[in-house]
Design an enzyme around this catalytic site. Structure first.
Site: not given
Length: 158
Positions: A53-55, A58
């Site tokens: 999810v962070c990938t 960002l």
């Protein structure tokens, strides 16, 4: 977790180490909120480098960086991982915004987004010129994020 800082409040001053990937070079430096008070700033707190999810979050912000820039804004992303992890994350995903390291979650605590067990809550704060929190979103569950379109619409109102 203490309550999140309120909209309209002054953003708390902080200094963090981090780095930014530009033209294949990862340049390390020290980031002071005070040095960014002349223009809008997007602070994106994210739990972990290289998580799915962070990938996605960002990468979305990085690929739309020009839209932020057109509005005069910078984007800084903050997580607990060290600068070495951030460099690998930036290089792997061609992330072009500064990635800042908050290993003891000091800044996450100042903004009220530190969370036991998960490190920090996925959150975004829009800081207006002069340092006031103009808008924020703090996720209860970190599986979704605020899209580029929402952030740029809010920035356009500043």
């Amino acid at each position: 977790m203490a309550g999140s800082i309120e909209t309209g409040s002054a953003a708390p001053e902080f200094v963090l180490h981090g780095g930014v990937l530009r033209d294949g070079e990862f340049t390390r430096g020290t980031y002071l909120l005070d040095a960014a008070r002349e223009h809008p700033l997007v602070l994106a707190f994210y739990p972990q480098d290289n998580s799915s999810v962070c990938t996605k979050q960002l990468c979305s912000y990085s690929s739309g960086l020009e839209q932020f820039t057109k509005l005069g804004a910078e984007v800084w992303a903050i997580s607990p991982q060290d600068v070495e992890s951030h460099e690998e994350f930036a290089r792997t995903n061609d992330l072009r915004m500064p990635l800042l390291s908050d290993p003891d979650r000091t800044v996450a605590k100042l903004f009220g987004v530190a969370a036991p067990g998960v490190g920090l809550r996925r959150s975004v704060f829009l800081i207006a010129p002069g340092g006031r929190i103009a808008w924020k979103h703090v996720a209860l569950v970190g599986l979704t994020w605020q899209p580029l379109e929402k952030l740029t619409a809010e920035l356009a109102l500043l």
